[in-house]
Design a protein around this motif. Structure first.
Motif, short mmCIF file in Angstrom:
data_model
loop_
_atom_site.label_atom_id
_atom_site.label_comp_id
_atom_site.label_asym_id
_atom_site.label_seq_id
_atom_site.Cartn_x
_atom_site.Cartn_y
_atom_site.Cartn_z
N MET A 1 0.83 -1.21 0.00
CA MET A 1 0.00 0.00 0.00
C MET A 1 0.87 1.26 0.00
SD MET A 1 -3.01 -1.23 -0.10
CE MET A 1 -2.15 -2.46 -1.08
N PHE A 2 1.93 1.24 0.78
CA PHE A 2 2.85 2.37 0.84
C PHE A 2 3.42 2.67 -0.55
CE2 PHE A 2 7.47 3.28 1.03
CZ PHE A 2 7.40 4.61 1.45
N THR A 3 3.80 1.62 -1.26
CA THR A 3 4.41 1.79 -2.58
C THR A 3 3.43 2.40 -3.57
OG1 THR A 3 5.83 -0.13 -2.16
CG2 THR A 3 5.64 0.62 -4.45
N PHE A 4 2.20 1.88 -3.62
CA PHE A 4 1.29 2.35 -4.67
C PHE A 4 0.79 3.77 -4.40
CE2 PHE A 4 -3.12 1.33 -3.05
CZ PHE A 4 -3.81 2.34 -3.71
N ILE A 5 0.57 4.14 -3.15
CA ILE A 5 0.12 5.50 -2.85
C ILE A 5 1.25 6.50 -3.07
CG2 ILE A 5 -0.53 7.05 -0.97
CD1 ILE A 5 -2.89 5.56 -2.04
N THR A 6 2.43 6.19 -2.58
CA THR A 6 3.56 7.11 -2.71
C THR A 6 3.92 7.36 -4.17
OG1 THR A 6 4.43 6.33 -0.58
CG2 THR A 6 5.95 7.54 -2.00
N CYS A 7 3.78 6.35 -5.00
CA CYS A 7 4.12 6.48 -6.42
C CYS A 7 3.00 7.13 -7.23
CB CYS A 7 4.44 5.11 -7.01
SG CYS A 7 5.96 4.39 -6.35
N GLY A 8 1.82 7.29 -6.65
CA GLY A 8 0.73 7.97 -7.35
C GLY A 8 -0.02 7.11 -8.34
N TYR A 9 -0.17 5.81 -8.04
CA TYR A 9 -0.92 4.93 -8.92
C TYR A 9 -2.42 5.09 -8.68
CZ TYR A 9 3.71 2.84 -9.55
OH TYR A 9 5.05 2.63 -9.80
N GLU A 10 -3.23 4.48 -9.56
CA GLU A 10 -4.67 4.71 -9.55
C GLU A 10 -5.45 3.45 -9.18
OE1 GLU A 10 -6.37 7.80 -10.30
OE2 GLU A 10 -4.34 8.46 -9.86
N HIS A 11 -6.15 3.52 -8.05
CA HIS A 11 -6.93 2.40 -7.54
C HIS A 11 -8.40 2.75 -7.63
CE1 HIS A 11 -8.59 -0.23 -4.30
NE2 HIS A 11 -7.70 -1.07 -4.78
N SER A 12 -9.17 1.97 -8.33
CA SER A 12 -10.56 2.32 -8.62
C SER A 12 -11.40 2.51 -7.36
CB SER A 12 -11.20 1.24 -9.52
OG SER A 12 -11.14 -0.04 -8.91
N VAL A 13 -11.25 1.63 -6.38
CA VAL A 13 -12.08 1.74 -5.18
C VAL A 13 -11.67 2.95 -4.35
CG1 VAL A 13 -12.88 0.57 -3.09
CG2 VAL A 13 -12.44 -0.76 -5.17
N ALA A 14 -10.38 3.22 -4.26
CA ALA A 14 -9.92 4.43 -3.57
C ALA A 14 -10.45 5.68 -4.28
CB ALA A 14 -8.40 4.47 -3.51
N ASN A 15 -10.49 5.62 -5.60
CA ASN A 15 -10.97 6.77 -6.38
C ASN A 15 -12.48 6.97 -6.27
OD1 ASN A 15 -8.41 7.35 -7.17
ND2 ASN A 15 -8.62 6.59 -9.26
N MET A 16 -13.21 5.91 -5.95
CA MET A 16 -14.66 6.07 -5.79
C MET A 16 -14.97 7.11 -4.73
SD MET A 16 -15.86 2.08 -5.87
CE MET A 16 -15.79 1.10 -7.37
N CYS A 17 -14.20 7.10 -3.64
CA CYS A 17 -14.38 8.08 -2.58
C CYS A 17 -13.69 9.40 -2.92
CB CYS A 17 -13.85 7.53 -1.26
SG CYS A 17 -13.92 8.72 0.10
N THR A 18 -12.43 9.32 -3.36
CA THR A 18 -11.64 10.52 -3.62
C THR A 18 -12.35 11.45 -4.60
OG1 THR A 18 -9.60 9.26 -3.29
CG2 THR A 18 -9.41 11.38 -4.40
N LEU A 19 -12.78 10.91 -5.71
CA LEU A 19 -13.41 11.73 -6.74
C LEU A 19 -14.78 12.24 -6.29
CD1 LEU A 19 -12.52 9.67 -9.94
CD2 LEU A 19 -11.18 11.42 -8.78
N MET A 20 -15.50 11.44 -5.51
CA MET A 20 -16.79 11.89 -5.00
C MET A 20 -16.62 13.06 -4.04
SD MET A 20 -20.01 11.72 -5.14
CE MET A 20 -20.13 10.28 -6.22
N LEU A 21 -15.53 13.06 -3.28
CA LEU A 21 -15.25 14.19 -2.39
C LEU A 21 -15.14 15.49 -3.20
CD1 LEU A 21 -12.59 12.60 -0.03
CD2 LEU A 21 -14.91 13.27 0.61
N GLY A 22 -14.45 15.40 -4.35
CA GLY A 22 -14.31 16.57 -5.20
C GLY A 22 -15.63 17.05 -5.77
N LEU A 23 -16.49 16.11 -6.13
CA LEU A 23 -17.80 16.48 -6.68
C LEU A 23 -18.71 17.10 -5.63
CD1 LEU A 23 -18.44 13.36 -8.94
CD2 LEU A 23 -18.19 15.71 -9.75
N LEU A 24 -18.62 16.63 -4.41
CA LEU A 24 -19.51 17.11 -3.35
C LEU A 24 -19.04 18.42 -2.74
CD1 LEU A 24 -20.33 13.73 -1.54
CD2 LEU A 24 -21.76 14.98 -3.17
#
Length: 282
Positions: free
Chosen positions: A191-214
């Protein structure tokens, strides 16, 4: 070499399918829980990253990566259904002929829907609670969402492949580990590797992108079209990363699973191919 681990993971898929058939509502609830656990970790790292974005900007990706390890740990240890993890688990079940392709598609579809529902629920609660109202956290979140929604398709696809390669590697290693502390460490490392490197996880983005919309986002290129674009492409890339880079790779790496070779036998402490019977030699 990996035969036992492949069967262990594919047996998990059999259990998942049995429970899904027993109660689709129950499966959706477990999938929602996974989306909520990942979303909780997303809220944590954006709270930390936003708070440090002006005073320690170069260190922000590193610190966010360090703090995200709890996401998959909660999913696995608490018990829930994660779409990206199922990209590995159901693939191995199909390859070992313990599940059908239709089982895989049904599981992925319903799990994705449940993850989305849980992620959106947490995003709504967080925004209504005013967690991201303060600056510079709010602008930090909106900048991150805008970036994710405007990636070129090739960059987004490759980032998604890399993300779930690491997530499913964490699931795979967790299944092989017997010590609980070792499991936590290896999950965290991925988890440390993928977040630090800036990779894209669909389930993580479900929340992240919704935060931006709301959140109020005037002046930012944040749209529902961008939300659908990112989730569609990141989900596809995640499937490749988990199913191909981990599931198929370890299946092919376990030749005994797909080659009709006799099992080795032990003689004088050394493993040998079995000696053919006299009739077979003739």
């Amino acid at each position: 070499m990996f035969t036992d681990s492949v069967h262990t993971v594919s047996d998990q898929a059999v259990t998942k399918m049995q429970e899904q058939r027993r109660s689709l509502v129950g499966h959706l609830v477990r999938s929602m829980l996974a989306g909520m656990y990942v979303a909780a970790a997303i809220v944590l790292i954006f709270s930390i990253g936003g708070a440090l974005s002006e005073t320690a900007k170069p260190a922000v990706p590193l610190i966010m990566g360090i703090c995200f390890g709890g996401a998959l740990t909660m999913v696995i240890f608490a018990g829930s259904e994660l779409f990206t993890g199922s990209n590995l688990v159901l693939t191995l079940a199909v390859l070992t002929r313990k599940a059908k392709l239709t089982d895989l598609l049904a599981n992925w579809s319903w799990t994705w829907i449940g993850n989305l529902a849980g992620s959106v629920l947490i995003a709504v609660l967080v925004v209504r609670a005013g967690v991201f109202d303060a600056e510079p956290i709010k602008t930090f979140v909106l900048n991150a969402v805008q970036k994710k929604m405007t990636y070129g398709w090739e960059s987004l696809l490759y980032r998604a492949i890399l993300a779930n390669w690491l997530v499913c590697l964490g699931v795979w290693m967790s299944a092989r580990m017997k010590n609980e502390a070792a499991r936590i460490i290896m999950i965290w490392w991925c988890m440390f590797t993928f977040i630090t490197c800036g990779y894209e996880h669909s389930v993580a983005n479900m929340c992240t992108l919704m935060l931006g919309l709301l959140l109020p986002h005037e002046g930012f290129n944040i749209t529902w079209t961008g939300y659908a674009y990112n989730l569609a492409l990141s989900s596809f890339g995640n499937i490749i990363g988990g199913a191909v880079f981990v599931g198929m790779a370890y299946f092919v790496g376990s030749a005994r699973l797909w080659k009709k070779e006799p099992a080795l036998v032990e003689r004088n402490g050394i493993m040998h191919a079995p000696i053919p019977a006299l009739a077979e030699v003739e």
